[in-house]
Design a protein around this motif. Structure first.
Motif, short mmCIF file in Angstrom:
data_model
loop_
_atom_site.label_atom_id
_atom_site.label_comp_id
_atom_site.label_asym_id
_atom_site.label_seq_id
_atom_site.Cartn_x
_atom_site.Cartn_y
_atom_site.Cartn_z
N LEU A 75 23.40 50.84 33.02
CA LEU A 75 22.84 49.49 32.91
C LEU A 75 22.20 49.00 34.20
O LEU A 75 21.45 48.02 34.18
CB LEU A 75 23.95 48.52 32.49
CG LEU A 75 24.44 48.64 31.05
CD1 LEU A 75 25.68 47.79 30.83
CD2 LEU A 75 23.35 48.25 30.07
N ASN A 89 18.02 46.14 31.76
CA ASN A 89 17.57 45.44 30.54
C ASN A 89 17.37 43.94 30.77
O ASN A 89 17.42 43.14 29.85
CB ASN A 89 18.55 45.67 29.39
CG ASN A 89 19.94 45.12 29.70
OD1 ASN A 89 20.19 44.67 30.82
ND2 ASN A 89 20.82 45.14 28.71
N LYS A 92 14.53 42.01 28.76
CA LYS A 92 14.73 41.76 27.33
C LYS A 92 15.16 40.33 27.07
O LYS A 92 14.77 39.71 26.07
CB LYS A 92 15.78 42.74 26.80
CG LYS A 92 16.05 42.61 25.32
CD LYS A 92 17.07 43.65 24.89
CE LYS A 92 17.38 43.53 23.41
NZ LYS A 92 18.40 44.53 22.97
N ASP A 121 12.27 51.14 35.38
CA ASP A 121 13.14 51.05 34.20
C ASP A 121 13.20 49.64 33.62
O ASP A 121 13.42 49.47 32.42
CB ASP A 121 14.55 51.52 34.57
CG ASP A 121 14.62 53.03 34.75
OD1 ASP A 121 14.25 53.73 33.81
OD2 ASP A 121 15.03 53.48 35.82
N HIS A 125 11.72 47.24 29.19
CA HIS A 125 12.35 46.22 28.34
C HIS A 125 11.66 44.85 28.44
O HIS A 125 12.22 43.86 28.00
CB HIS A 125 13.82 46.07 28.72
CG HIS A 125 14.59 47.36 28.65
ND1 HIS A 125 15.01 47.90 27.46
CD2 HIS A 125 14.98 48.22 29.62
CE1 HIS A 125 15.66 49.04 27.70
NE2 HIS A 125 15.66 49.26 29.00
#
Length: 312
Positions: A75, A89, A92, A121, A125
């Motif tokens: 994560l 993330n 998101k 990365d 998202h």
């Protein structure tokens, strides 16, 4: 200006949170999402000491938590040199809307990021096109700069990465990792105790792990139970997994032998059965024989008297 960070209510229904995270993991994850160092873009600078101070944990515990969130939960990413942390993330839930103030803030914060590779990365998202383009521009600029670096700089970077991996392996031995994945967060006192047992077993992590596995299988998820097993093994001279297997085989043999002895004691000798048969037959003796005998004696006596009366 006040800073607010959004935590969506679906956080608590997320399968990863529900099934894979311990209570300590959830606490740590909420801290990473909402601490004062967080930014609009999901990349921020923070030291391990600061995290330990805010949460009341030891630095060793923070190292373990970071390692779990990077390798197990996947994560976050953390740059040991720049002390920058990226929540992968983040986009998101926090970068789905973008007006001019938000874009200005994003551009300003992107310029301050030292390790631009952390942005790659996060970009996967981001649902908003304007924000995604801003990220792309900064990543492309970094890519151009990276292409211009000398081969020597790249080699130096590889060496640094190798050292970081060695340090991680040293700080997170197998026994400690197994405990964290199955029991919970390690305290500094518990780390010292496990290290002491590792010294007793000559650094053999497999023995410690086996004791922890038995505790899990017997639904005794506590260090005290595992420690009692280790004490028993140490007293019996255990040094490896093969020694533990030998003890199990010996225990099974002893158990089988004990059961056989119990069965023998319960078997009744044949001669005893014969005696009991005879004893049972005695009460069933035929009494009519005695009656017939007395009757016959009386008849003989009467006959004898009759003959005497006749002078025979």
């Amino acid at each position: 200006m006040a800073k607010y960070r959004q935590v969506h209510t679906t956080f608590w229904q997320d399968p990863k949170v529900l099934e894979e995270m311990t209570p300590e993991d959830k606490y740590f994850y909420l801290y990473l999402l909402t601490n004062p160092n967080t930014t609009q873009i999901g990349v921020y600078q923070i030291t391990k000491k600061q995290m330990a101070f805010d949460l009341g944990y030891s630095t060793e515990s923070i190292n373990s938590l970071l390692h779990r969130f990077i390798t197990l939960h996947k994560l976050i990413k953390y740059n040991e040199q720049t002390r920058e942390l990226a929540i992968l993330n983040w986009g998101k839930y926090n970068l789905h809307k973008a007006g001019k103030p938000v874009i200005d803030c994003v551009n300003k914060e992107l310029k301050e990021v030292k390790d631009k590779t952390l942005l790659l990365d996060i970009m996967k998202h981001i649902p908003n096109d304007s924000v995604l383009q801003a990220f792309s521009r900064h990543v492309d600029d970094t890519h151009n700069d990276t292409s211009a670096r000398s081969g020597q700089e790249k080699e130096e970077e590889k060496e640094i990465e190798k050292e970081i991996e060695k340090k991680k392996k040293k700080e997170n031995p197998t026994a400690f990792r197994f405990y964290e994945e199955n029991f919970g967060l390690l305290s500094s006192h518990l780390i010292q105790e496990i290290n002491a047992w590792l010294n007793d077993f000559k650094g053999n992590h497999e023995v410690i792990i086996e004791a922890l596995k038995i505790s899990v299988e017997r639904n005794k998820r506590n260090w005290g139970y595992a420690k009692a097993i280790l004490k028993d093994w140490y007293g019996k001279g255990v040094k490896s997994l093969s020694d533990i297997k030998s003890l199990e085989i010996e225990f099974k043999k002893t158990s089988i032998s004990t059961n056989k002895r119990v069965v023998r004691r319960e078997v009744v000798p044949e001669w005893l059965n014969n005696n009991k048969t005879e004893e049972k037959a005695a009460p069933n003796y035929d009494a009519s024989f005695e009656e017939e005998k007395i009757k016959l004696q009386a008849e003989l006596k009467a006959l004898d008297e009759e003959l005497k009366g006749k002078g025979v």
